[in-house]
Scaffold this motif. Structure first.
Motif, short mmCIF file in Angstrom:
data_model
loop_
_atom_site.label_atom_id
_atom_site.label_comp_id
_atom_site.label_asym_id
_atom_site.label_seq_id
_atom_site.Cartn_x
_atom_site.Cartn_y
_atom_site.Cartn_z
N GLU A 223 22.04 79.15 -31.07
CA GLU A 223 22.70 78.31 -32.28
C GLU A 223 23.37 79.44 -33.04
O GLU A 223 24.35 78.85 -33.70
CB GLU A 223 21.17 77.98 -33.16
N ILE A 224 22.95 80.56 -33.57
CA ILE A 224 23.71 81.55 -34.31
C ILE A 224 24.82 81.93 -33.65
O ILE A 224 26.14 81.81 -34.46
CB ILE A 224 22.63 82.69 -34.62
N VAL A 225 25.00 82.19 -32.42
CA VAL A 225 26.54 82.63 -32.05
C VAL A 225 27.35 81.63 -31.66
O VAL A 225 28.53 81.64 -31.94
CB VAL A 225 25.97 83.38 -30.66
N THR A 226 26.85 80.35 -31.52
CA THR A 226 27.71 79.23 -31.67
C THR A 226 28.28 78.80 -32.86
O THR A 226 29.43 78.62 -33.11
CB THR A 226 26.96 77.82 -31.10
N LEU A 227 27.47 78.92 -34.04
CA LEU A 227 28.09 78.69 -35.29
C LEU A 227 28.96 80.04 -35.74
O LEU A 227 29.92 79.61 -36.41
CB LEU A 227 27.02 78.52 -36.47
N ILE A 228 28.78 81.03 -35.15
CA ILE A 228 29.69 82.15 -35.53
C ILE A 228 30.92 81.85 -34.75
O ILE A 228 32.01 82.03 -35.34
CB ILE A 228 28.92 83.40 -34.86
N LEU A 241 21.03 76.46 -41.11
CA LEU A 241 20.01 76.48 -40.33
C LEU A 241 18.63 76.47 -41.32
O LEU A 241 17.58 76.52 -40.54
CB LEU A 241 19.98 77.86 -39.45
N GLY A 242 18.90 76.69 -42.56
CA GLY A 242 17.56 76.78 -43.36
C GLY A 242 16.72 77.96 -43.09
O GLY A 242 15.44 78.05 -43.47
N LEU A 243 17.76 79.26 -43.03
CA LEU A 243 17.09 80.49 -42.97
C LEU A 243 17.58 81.36 -43.91
O LEU A 243 18.55 80.94 -44.68
CB LEU A 243 17.58 81.04 -41.55
N LYS A 249 21.19 87.63 -40.25
CA LYS A 249 21.68 88.75 -39.76
C LYS A 249 20.93 89.58 -38.72
O LYS A 249 21.32 90.30 -37.72
CB LYS A 249 21.77 89.75 -41.17
N VAL A 250 19.47 89.61 -38.68
CA VAL A 250 18.50 90.00 -37.91
C VAL A 250 18.83 89.36 -36.25
O VAL A 250 19.04 89.92 -35.35
CB VAL A 250 17.14 89.86 -38.38
N HIS A 251 18.79 88.13 -36.37
CA HIS A 251 19.14 87.35 -35.25
C HIS A 251 20.42 87.83 -34.56
O HIS A 251 20.78 87.80 -33.29
CB HIS A 251 19.03 85.96 -35.54
N ARG A 252 21.61 87.77 -35.59
CA ARG A 252 22.73 88.06 -35.00
C ARG A 252 22.87 89.42 -34.30
O ARG A 252 23.47 89.55 -33.40
CB ARG A 252 23.93 88.26 -35.99
#
Length: 275
Positions: A223-228, A241-243, A249-252
């Motif tokens: 989800e994160i790389v797609t939104l990036i 994402l409600g985070l 940043k950690v997930h990325r």
């Protein structure tokens, strides 16, 4: 709907504007009505898109009209790309091969953000859209500086018929947008009637929809790389994402480490450069 009833809709829609002008219709409304009459006479014929394009040029200036259709399963199809201005490989071929999944118009159609049937790129694009590799390759490389689209509801698909400004020209003004929003019910009714009978999308199982996927990444990391890739900043990602921004940043960092990359350009190359 007969040609006479379509003409009635046209002139009912514009009647108040005509009556409000002191000396009758202004010049652009006269030209627009004449252009519409020509487009209506070509409904269902190969010449309709070109006559509709000429009519719309009486409302606003633009360099290209083209269109894509999107199935419920997420596949993109060529609706109308016969008069492409510039690099067809980038604007059409690469787009249909998979880059469409990063298009704000595609997201708007998929998420039912129809906004009255008119899509305005500057209203839809994420906050870092102009810094994305997709923007660089699709917009900067082709000279497209602004885009407005009409949503078309067709059997089995939704479509977007877009008007683009290309080259050393300004983006669409607020007056331009207002004119196109006012004309949208007529444009959509005519375009839907024309393409409803002329567009038959291929069977979806013949070709899978493009996706961003990787066996090493978790669902959240995907989800994160797609939104990036779509142009969301850390704070936009967090809100979407409600985070918390720190969690994003950690997930990325984890996703980039798993993929052995360090930039958004490398991310684009990994998932979309061959499409």
């Amino acid at each position: 709907m007969t040609a006479d009833s379509v003409l009635g809709l046209v002139f009912d829609r514009w009647g108040m504007d005509v009556a409000a002008t002191s000396g009758g219709a202004s010049a652009y409304i006269d030209a627009w009505n004449a252009g519409l009459a020509e487009a209506i006479s070509n409904l269902g014929e190969p010449g309709f898109p070109e006559t509709l394009e000429r009519a719309l040029r009486q409302l606003v200036a633009f360099e290209m009209m083209n269109g894509f259709a999107y199935s419920p399963g997420g596949k993109a199809f060529d609706l109308h790309n016969e008069r492409i201005v510039g690099d067809r490989v980038t604007i059409v071929d690469h787009y249909l091969a998979g880059a469409y999944i990063l298009d704000p118009f595609y997201d708007a159609v998929r998420n039912a953000k129809l906004d009255g049937g008119v899509l305005v790129m500057r209203r839809l694009a994420p906050d870092r859209f102009t810094e994305t590799e997709y923007f660089r390759r699709h917009y900067q490389a082709t000279g497209i500086v602004d885009e407005i689209g009409f949503i078309l509801k067709l059997p089995h698909v939704d479509a977007v018929l877009s008007l683009s400004r290309i080259g050393d020209v300004p983006g669409f003004s607020r007056r331009d947008i207002a004119r196109l929003e006012s004309a949208a019910p007529i444009v959509r009714a005519l375009a839907e009637r024309h393409w409803r009978a002329r567009f038959d999308p291929p069977r979806e199982e013949d070709d899978a929809a493009a996706t961003i996927s990787h066996p090493l990444l978790s669902k959240r990391e995907l989800e994160i790389v797609t939104l990036i890739l779509k142009g969301h900043s850390t704070y936009s990602l967090a809100a979407t994402l409600g985070l918390s921004p720190n969690t994003v940043k950690v997930h990325r960092r984890q996703a980039y480490a798993k993929l052995s990359i360090s930039s958004q350009a490398e991310l684009f190359h990994l998932f979309l450069s061959r499409r």
